[in-house]
Every structure is written in structure tokens, then in C-alpha cells.
Scaffold this motif. Structure first.
Motif, PDB file in Angstrom:
ATOM      1  N   ILE A  29      43.065 -57.308 -47.116  1.00 36.55           N
ATOM      2  CA  ILE A  29      41.860 -56.553 -47.439  1.00 36.55           C
ATOM      3  C   ILE A  29      40.654 -57.471 -47.298  1.00 36.55           C
ATOM      4  CG2 ILE A  29      40.627 -55.307 -49.249  1.00 36.55           C
ATOM      5  CD1 ILE A  29      43.429 -54.567 -50.363  1.00 36.55           C
ATOM      6  N   MET A  30      39.694 -57.020 -46.516  1.00 37.34           N
ATOM      7  CA  MET A  30      38.456 -57.789 -46.298  1.00 37.34           C
ATOM      8  C   MET A  30      37.299 -57.024 -46.935  1.00 37.34           C
ATOM      9  SD  MET A  30      39.149 -60.454 -44.318  1.00 37.34           S
ATOM     10  CE  MET A  30      37.528 -60.832 -43.733  1.00 37.34           C
ATOM     11  N   VAL A  31      36.430 -57.756 -47.627  1.00 41.08           N
ATOM     12  CA  VAL A  31      35.234 -57.159 -48.188  1.00 41.08           C
ATOM     13  C   VAL A  31      34.036 -57.933 -47.643  1.00 41.08           C
ATOM     14  CG1 VAL A  31      33.965 -56.548 -50.278  1.00 41.08           C
ATOM     15  CG2 VAL A  31      36.469 -56.491 -50.282  1.00 41.08           C
ATOM     16  N   LEU A  32      33.262 -57.279 -46.805  1.00 42.87           N
ATOM     17  CA  LEU A  32      32.043 -57.864 -46.260  1.00 42.87           C
ATOM     18  C   LEU A  32      30.898 -57.452 -47.175  1.00 42.87           C
ATOM     19  CD1 LEU A  32      32.607 -56.767 -42.542  1.00 42.87           C
ATOM     20  CD2 LEU A  32      33.271 -58.931 -43.607  1.00 42.87           C
ATOM     21  N   VAL A  33      30.043 -58.398 -47.523  1.00 42.71           N
ATOM     22  CA  VAL A  33      28.962 -58.119 -48.456  1.00 42.71           C
ATOM     23  C   VAL A  33      27.639 -58.583 -47.861  1.00 42.71           C
ATOM     24  CG1 VAL A  33      28.045 -58.553 -50.778  1.00 42.71           C
ATOM     25  CG2 VAL A  33      30.523 -58.419 -50.423  1.00 42.71           C
ATOM     26  N   SER A  34      26.677 -57.691 -47.857  1.00 46.41           N
ATOM     27  CA  SER A  34      25.306 -58.060 -47.514  1.00 46.41           C
ATOM     28  C   SER A  34      24.567 -58.195 -48.836  1.00 46.41           C
ATOM     29  CB  SER A  34      24.662 -56.979 -46.652  1.00 46.41           C
ATOM     30  OG  SER A  34      23.314 -57.302 -46.415  1.00 46.41           O
ATOM     31  N   PRO A  35      24.274 -59.433 -49.244  1.00 49.20           N
ATOM     32  CA  PRO A  35      23.657 -59.629 -50.559  1.00 49.20           C
ATOM     33  C   PRO A  35      22.201 -59.178 -50.581  1.00 49.20           C
ATOM     34  CG  PRO A  35      23.769 -61.709 -49.388  1.00 49.20           C
ATOM     35  CD  PRO A  35      24.471 -60.691 -48.530  1.00 49.20           C
ATOM     36  N   PRO A  36      21.648 -59.006 -51.769  1.00 46.00           N
ATOM     37  CA  PRO A  36      20.249 -58.593 -51.850  1.00 46.00           C
ATOM     38  C   PRO A  36      19.308 -59.697 -51.367  1.00 46.00           C
ATOM     39  CG  PRO A  36      21.185 -58.886 -54.053  1.00 46.00           C
ATOM     40  CD  PRO A  36      22.272 -59.136 -53.080  1.00 46.00           C
ATOM     41  N   SER A  37      18.272 -59.294 -50.675  1.00 49.35           N
ATOM     42  CA  SER A  37      17.165 -60.186 -50.340  1.00 49.35           C
ATOM     43  C   SER A  37      15.896 -59.399 -50.644  1.00 49.35           C
ATOM     44  CB  SER A  37      17.211 -60.622 -48.876  1.00 49.35           C
ATOM     45  OG  SER A  37      17.155 -59.513 -48.013  1.00 49.35           O
ATOM     46  N   ILE A  67      30.025 -53.740 -48.511  1.00 47.54           N
ATOM     47  CA  ILE A  67      29.182 -53.467 -49.662  1.00 47.54           C
ATOM     48  C   ILE A  67      27.776 -53.930 -49.289  1.00 47.54           C
ATOM     49  CG2 ILE A  67      28.769 -53.880 -52.106  1.00 47.54           C
ATOM     50  CD1 ILE A  67      31.772 -54.567 -52.368  1.00 47.54           C
ATOM     51  N   ASP A  68      26.866 -52.992 -49.266  1.00 47.52           N
ATOM     52  CA  ASP A  68      25.513 -53.239 -48.770  1.00 47.52           C
ATOM     53  C   ASP A  68      24.506 -53.229 -49.915  1.00 47.52           C
ATOM     54  OD1 ASP A  68      23.148 -53.371 -47.362  1.00 47.52           O
ATOM     55  OD2 ASP A  68      23.438 -51.483 -46.293  1.00 47.52           O
ATOM     56  N   TYR A  69      23.889 -54.374 -50.149  1.00 53.20           N
ATOM     57  CA  TYR A  69      22.866 -54.487 -51.186  1.00 53.20           C
ATOM     58  C   TYR A  69      21.457 -54.550 -50.599  1.00 53.20           C
ATOM     59  CZ  TYR A  69      26.317 -55.181 -54.835  1.00 53.20           C
ATOM     60  OH  TYR A  69      27.339 -54.988 -55.730  1.00 53.20           O
ATOM     61  N   SER A  70      21.293 -54.196 -49.333  1.00 53.47           N
ATOM     62  CA  SER A  70      19.980 -54.313 -48.692  1.00 53.47           C
ATOM     63  C   SER A  70      18.939 -53.359 -49.279  1.00 53.47           C
ATOM     64  CB  SER A  70      20.091 -54.111 -47.184  1.00 53.47           C
ATOM     65  OG  SER A  70      20.528 -52.812 -46.880  1.00 53.47           O
ATOM     66  N   ASN A  71      19.390 -52.336 -49.991  1.00 53.29           N
ATOM     67  CA  ASN A  71      18.458 -51.414 -50.651  1.00 53.29           C
ATOM     68  C   ASN A  71      18.686 -51.341 -52.154  1.00 53.29           C
ATOM     69  OD1 ASN A  71      16.784 -50.329 -48.529  1.00 53.29           O
ATOM     70  ND2 ASN A  71      18.679 -49.491 -47.695  1.00 53.29           N
ATOM     71  N   SER A  72      19.326 -52.362 -52.682  1.00 50.03           N
ATOM     72  CA  SER A  72      19.583 -52.411 -54.116  1.00 50.03           C
ATOM     73  C   SER A  72      18.267 -52.495 -54.885  1.00 50.03           C
ATOM     74  CB  SER A  72      20.433 -53.652 -54.420  1.00 50.03           C
ATOM     75  OG  SER A  72      20.417 -53.959 -55.793  1.00 50.03           O
ATOM     76  N   TYR A  73      18.285 -52.031 -56.115  1.00 49.29           N
ATOM     77  CA  TYR A  73      17.095 -52.153 -56.976  1.00 49.29           C
ATOM     78  C   TYR A  73      16.645 -53.609 -57.079  1.00 49.29           C
ATOM     79  CZ  TYR A  73      19.972 -53.965 -60.792  1.00 49.29           C
ATOM     80  OH  TYR A  73      20.805 -54.741 -61.558  1.00 49.29           O
ATOM     81  N   LEU A  74      17.582 -54.540 -56.949  1.00 44.76           N
ATOM     82  CA  LEU A  74      17.237 -55.960 -57.031  1.00 44.76           C
ATOM     83  C   LEU A  74      16.246 -56.361 -55.939  1.00 44.76           C
ATOM     84  CD1 LEU A  74      20.828 -57.401 -57.608  1.00 44.76           C
ATOM     85  CD2 LEU A  74      19.002 -57.262 -59.311  1.00 44.76           C
ATOM     86  N   PHE A  81      14.274 -63.081 -57.999  1.00 44.28           N
ATOM     87  CA  PHE A  81      14.382 -64.018 -56.880  1.00 44.28           C
ATOM     88  C   PHE A  81      13.759 -65.374 -57.161  1.00 44.28           C
ATOM     89  CE2 PHE A  81      15.108 -59.956 -54.988  1.00 44.28           C
ATOM     90  CZ  PHE A  81      16.086 -60.212 -54.059  1.00 44.28           C
ATOM     91  N   TYR A  82      14.463 -66.398 -56.675  1.00 40.27           N
ATOM     92  CA  TYR A  82      13.933 -67.757 -56.669  1.00 40.27           C
ATOM     93  C   TYR A  82      12.965 -67.895 -55.495  1.00 40.27           C
ATOM     94  CZ  TYR A  82      13.846 -72.755 -55.742  1.00 40.27           C
ATOM     95  OH  TYR A  82      13.445 -74.023 -55.479  1.00 40.27           O
ATOM     96  N   ASN A  83      13.386 -67.356 -54.341  1.00 37.00           N
ATOM     97  CA  ASN A  83      12.518 -67.202 -53.171  1.00 37.00           C
ATOM     98  C   ASN A  83      12.959 -65.927 -52.462  1.00 37.00           C
ATOM     99  OD1 ASN A  83      14.735 -67.850 -51.468  1.00 37.00           O
ATOM    100  ND2 ASN A  83      14.181 -70.012 -51.423  1.00 37.00           N
ATOM    101  N   SER A  84      12.440 -65.650 -51.290  1.00 32.53           N
ATOM    102  CA  SER A  84      12.700 -64.344 -50.659  1.00 32.53           C
ATOM    103  C   SER A  84      14.170 -64.097 -50.324  1.00 32.53           C
ATOM    104  CB  SER A  84      11.854 -64.200 -49.401  1.00 32.53           C
ATOM    105  OG  SER A  84      12.242 -65.154 -48.431  1.00 32.53           O
ATOM    106  N   GLN A  85      14.937 -65.137 -50.155  1.00 33.77           N
ATOM    107  CA  GLN A  85      16.336 -64.988 -49.741  1.00 33.77           C
ATOM    108  C   GLN A  85      17.347 -65.342 -50.827  1.00 33.77           C
ATOM    109  OE1 GLN A  85      17.229 -63.753 -46.570  1.00 33.77           O
ATOM    110  NE2 GLN A  85      15.055 -63.279 -46.659  1.00 33.77           N
TER     111      GLN A  85
END
Length: 110
Positions: A29-37, A67-74, A81-85
Motif C-alpha cells: 500500500i502506497m500513500v502519496l501526500v501533497s503537504p500543505p503550503s 492525500i491532497d492538502y493543497s487546499n487544506s484550511y492550513l 507556517f514558518y515560511n511559505s513552504q
């Protein structure tokens, strides 16, 4: 100031696909994650959507999940954020807790 294009190497993409196929074949099982930025910074990566679409394309909801966090409330509040990324401690804890629950949900559905 005009943004950047993150180059997607054909060689790297090909090897990644080979690896994903090997995982599928071996029931891994693979889980690809796009973290929040931070949302405003996403526009500076000119091919941001192209990169996300690659992950979406690979996900098959059987052995490869995305799992896509590109539109997360975060993404919409600088206080996380510490910086934009990079998330700060508060943002990282919220993200880690949420992604761990989502991964647990995926694993429990197997």
C-alpha cells in the motif's frame, strides 16, 4: 518574482512509475501526500497543478492513495507556517495528526 517551473525529469517519472508498479504487484500500500503550503506561494510554482495531477493520476484507490492538502484550511493562514513552504510547530502538529488519521483510515479499510 515571476515564479519557477519545477522540471519533471522523464527519467525520474519513469523510474517512479516502475517503483509504483512493483509496489502494486507486491500488494504494498502506497500513500502519496501533497503537504500543505501557503496558498499564495503555490502560484509561484508555475506547474503546481501538473505536479498534483501526476499524483492524482497514479492513485488507484486500491493500493496507491493520494492525500491532497493543497487546499487544506492550513494553506490559507500564515499562522501555521514558518515560511511559505514549511509549517511551523503548530501547523506541523495539526498536519501530522490529520494525515496520520487519514492513513489509519486507509489501512483499516484493507
Amino acid at each position: 518574482p515571476n515564479g519557477v517551473v519545477n522540471k519533471l525529469s522523464d527519467t525520474v517519472i519513469s523510474k517512479f512509475k516502475i517503483y509504483l508498479n512493483w509496489c502494486v504487484k507486491n500488494n504494498i500500500i502506497m500513500v502519496l501526500v501533497s503537504p500543505p503550503s501557503y496558498k499564495e506561494s503555490q502560484a509561484y510554482i508555475k506547474n503546481y497543478d501538473q505536479i498534483l495531477n501526476l499524483y492524482k493520476e497514479y492513485a488507484n484507490n486500491k493500493t496507491i492513495y493520494f492525500i491532497d492538502y493543497s487546499n487544506s484550511y492550513l494553506c490559507y493562514d500564515k499562522k501555521y507556517f514558518y515560511n511559505s513552504q514549511h509549517l511551523n510547530k503548530t501547523g506541523a502538529e495539526l498536519f501530522s495528526n490529520d494525515v496520520s488519521l487519514k492513513i489509519k483510515e486507509i489501512l483499516n479499510s484493507k
